[in-house]
Design an enzyme around this catalytic site. Structure first.
Site, PDB file in Angstrom:
ATOM      1  N   GLN A 350      10.176   4.293   3.106  1.00 18.77           N
ATOM      2  CA  GLN A 350      11.432   5.048   3.063  1.00 18.77           C
ATOM      3  C   GLN A 350      12.620   4.260   3.591  1.00 18.77           C
ATOM      4  O   GLN A 350      13.767   4.653   3.371  1.00 18.77           O
ATOM      5  CB  GLN A 350      11.290   6.362   3.840  1.00 18.77           C
ATOM      6  CG  GLN A 350      11.059   6.152   5.328  1.00 18.77           C
ATOM      7  CD  GLN A 350      10.818   7.461   6.083  1.00 18.77           C
ATOM      8  OE1 GLN A 350       9.691   7.922   6.190  1.00 18.77           O
ATOM      9  NE2 GLN A 350      11.889   8.042   6.597  1.00 18.77           N
ATOM     10  N   CYS A 356      11.871  11.219   4.853  1.00 17.46           N
ATOM     11  CA  CYS A 356      10.430  11.447   4.978  1.00 17.46           C
ATOM     12  C   CYS A 356      10.001  12.712   4.249  1.00 17.46           C
ATOM     13  O   CYS A 356       8.962  12.759   3.617  1.00 17.46           O
ATOM     14  CB  CYS A 356      10.047  11.532   6.450  1.00 17.46           C
ATOM     15  SG  CYS A 356      11.030  12.714   7.376  1.00 17.46           S
ATOM     16  N   HIS A 493       9.026  14.764  11.589  1.00 13.58           N
ATOM     17  CA  HIS A 493       8.633  13.814  10.558  1.00 13.58           C
ATOM     18  C   HIS A 493       7.778  14.514   9.500  1.00 13.58           C
ATOM     19  O   HIS A 493       6.942  15.346   9.841  1.00 13.58           O
ATOM     20  CB  HIS A 493       7.854  12.666  11.220  1.00 13.58           C
ATOM     21  CG  HIS A 493       7.601  11.498  10.335  1.00 13.58           C
ATOM     22  ND1 HIS A 493       8.556  11.009   9.465  1.00 13.58           N
ATOM     23  CD2 HIS A 493       6.511  10.708  10.157  1.00 13.58           C
ATOM     24  CE1 HIS A 493       8.050   9.973   8.806  1.00 13.58           C
ATOM     25  NE2 HIS A 493       6.811   9.778   9.217  1.00 13.58           N
TER      26      HIS A 493
END
Ligand SMILES: *[C@@H]1O[C@H](CO)[C@@H](O)[C@H](O)[C@H]1NC(C)=O
Ligand SMILES: *[C@@H]1O[C@H](CO)[C@@H](O)[C@H](O)[C@H]1NC(C)=O
Length: 546
Positions: A350, A356, A493
């Site tokens: 990423q 994410c 995340h």
């Protein structure tokens, strides 16, 4: 005593037992409904601070006192079984019934020695009597007064408590001291980790204390000695890892080149600071994971943070039409890995963009598509970064919202057609005729990890949210940080569970990350399974492909 202002409002019954502000002993506490309620409340809170794989059981109330303030303080001393240990906890529960307030305002648990037997002429392992507890808190508070830190330290663990009669009572104990996020102040004295959370970047000391009590003297208590081994007994000094040779190896391993000598110097300093943090994370590791010089070892927390969700997710967001997934009944396989069944694309990267959530979403849809349509496609994250207007591209998003956006757009293009840039583009370049994969809905999967595994083995990889606390310096192994350090309600995340298994006696999840194949275990993260580690079980979703 501004609390007394409310005196006039107090129901009379509160005042019947004694003087306002004074403490009253409650005889037969285990027969008192209010005390039992306060105890159960405290236990729930204490268990919440522990890792959830073991619970405190066999509760015995050693003593209970109440104190009427503007509400009631319950001072409880309870003894509990915790695994093989017996702990004694002093807690204060504050209840203000007319505002529905229940709070555990203080807690302090210590391990009791199993045996009281004395060796002839030797040191007696003591049962935790009131004086011993006083000796310990005296030692801890004096340690805090004498340390140079601005922040309060608190014992993670007290062990090896003994008492010896030599010109008074000589108490010895070992304490594993952890710096908290609270400043040292009168207000914070005797606060527990619930009120003063540990700071993993803070100091960690394993200290041996000697406290002398001489009842006939003033002051009665003296801290005669304390010796601390900074950084704990577990590893050496973090600077072992920040030797120039290690930095050179790190640069070679990850092909790092810095443009100026100044930059190189700055990065070496960041590297050293990071290795100290990695060592501390290693200290609070309960699994088999190793933490050290990963590809991110030269990044500051701010630089690294760019690849996380900028704000922890609001877990209450759930599109109305997201249904609960059906959980398969019956036996599930003991291990399963979708990588062996052609449902997982290569690990992606990423970059420095908080996307994410988009990788977590495409990973799930790639799996659903592969399983239903027998074709493994690599799908476009940039389409989501540019065209999903509910989410915020590199500034974060939520898979549950991304499924909605994909349905509205009409599907996902492939990585090849709509390649990854790693920044927010001004325009959305979505082209409907290039859609390669469509979804028709989404489901929310259970929070129970057995049910998550059962669903995964039958249906495919799962999009999840996780607290990335232990990830920057993760080198491999089964990651299992202490719960007090990795808050399960702070998910920052988005990743993808692709399988699970057991290694030795440790059950684990296999998690596909989006930080490239040079991080972790070839781009993957293994995490302990069955204890809700870092909240990984709290936001499990999948798209539906028909
Ligand atoms: C407690 O004592 C044992 C045995 O002497 C020792 O191995 C251990 O390191 C001590 N604990 C701490 C935290 O110092
Ligand atoms: C959309 O994709 C098709 C097929 O690749 C192509 O022929 C068409 O020109 C594209 N449209 C735009 C506006 O780019």
């Amino acid at each position: 005593m501004k609390l007394l202002v409310l005196f006039g409002l107090l129901p009379v019954v509160f005042c019947a037992g004694g003087l306002m502000g004074g403490k009253s002993n409650i005889p037969n506490p285990e027969k008192n409904v209010e005390i039992m309620a306060a105890t159960n409340f405290a236990l729930e809170k204490l268990n919440g601070l522990l890792d959830s794989d073991a619970k405190m059981t066999n509760v015995k109330i050693v003593s209970a006192q109440t104190q009427v303030v503007s509400g009631v303080n319950y001072f409880l001393t309870i003894r509990v079984q915790y695994g093989a240990d017996v702990k004694e906890c002093n807690v204060v529960v504050y209840v203000q019934s007319w505002t529905n307030t229940n709070k555990m305002t203080s807690q302090n648990c210590i391990d009791l020695k199993a045996s009281k037997r004395s060796l002839l002429g030797g040191i007696v392992p003591v049962d935790m009597d009131a004086d011993t507890k006083k000796a310990i808190s005296f030692g801890i508070e004096n340690f805090n007064q004498r340390s140079n830190s601005m922040f309060r330290s608190q014992p993670l663990k007290i062990s090896n408590v003994s008492k010896q009669l030599v010109a008074g009572n000589l108490y010895r104990f070992d304490a594993d001291m952890q710096e908290t996020q609270c400043r040292k102040s009168q207000d914070n004295i005797n606060k527990g980790f619930a009120d003063c959370p540990p700071n993993v970047k803070g100091l960690r000391n394993v200290c041996k204390f000697t406290v002398l009590q001489q009842a006939w003297k003033t002051p009665e208590w003296t801290l005669t000695d304390f010796k601390c081994n900074q950084g704990g007994l577990l590893g050496g000094d973090g600077h072992d890892l920040c030797h120039l040779d290690h930095f050179t190896k790190f640069k070679t391993d990850f092909n790092k080149n810095y443009e100026t000598t100044q930059e190189e110097k700055k990065r070496f300093k960041v590297f050293c600071d990071n290795m100290e943090i990695a060592r501390r994370i290693q200290d609070v590791e309960k699994g088999t994971a190793k933490y050290g010089p990963t590809i991110f070892a030269d990044m500051t927390a701010e630089e690294f943070g760019l690849r996380l969700n900028p704000k922890p997710w609001n877990l209450n967001i759930r599109p109305d039409n997201m249904l609960d997934a059906d959980i398969p009944q019956g036996q599930m396989p003991t291990s399963f890995d979708w990588r062996d069944h052609g449902a997982v694309t290569a690990v992606k990267n990423q970059g420095s963009c908080g996307s994410c959530w988009a990788f977590s979403t495409t990973g799930n849809i790639e799996g659903q598509w592969a399983i239903k349509k027998k074709t493994l496609l690599s799908l476009s994250e940039q389409e989501l970064v540019d065209c999903d207007k509910v989410d915020q591209g590199c500034n974060g998003g939520l898979p549950s919202q991304a499924y909605e956006a994909i349905m509205k757009l009409g599907g996902l293009e492939t990585e090849k057609e709509y390649g990854y840039k790693g920044y927010n583009e001004k325009t959305c370049f979505f082209n409907k005729t290039e859609v390669a994969a469509k979804i028709s809905g989404s489901v929310k999967i259970s929070q129970n990890e057995d049910e998550i595994a059962a669903w995964l083995a039958k249906n495919g990889p799962i999009s999840i949210g996780i607290n990335a606390f232990a990830m920057q310096f993760y080198m491999g192994g089964i990651s299992h940080p202490w719960k007090i350090f990795c808050n399960p309600t702070k998910l920052d995340h988005g990743v993808l569970i692709v399988g699970y298994g057991v290694e030795g006696s440790e059950p684990y999840w296999i998690i596909k990350n989006s930080w490239g194949p040079n991080w972790g275990e070839k781009g993957y993260y293994r995490v302990y399974r069955g204890a809700g580690v870092c909240g990984l079980n709290t936001m499990c979703t999948s798209a539906v492909v028909n």
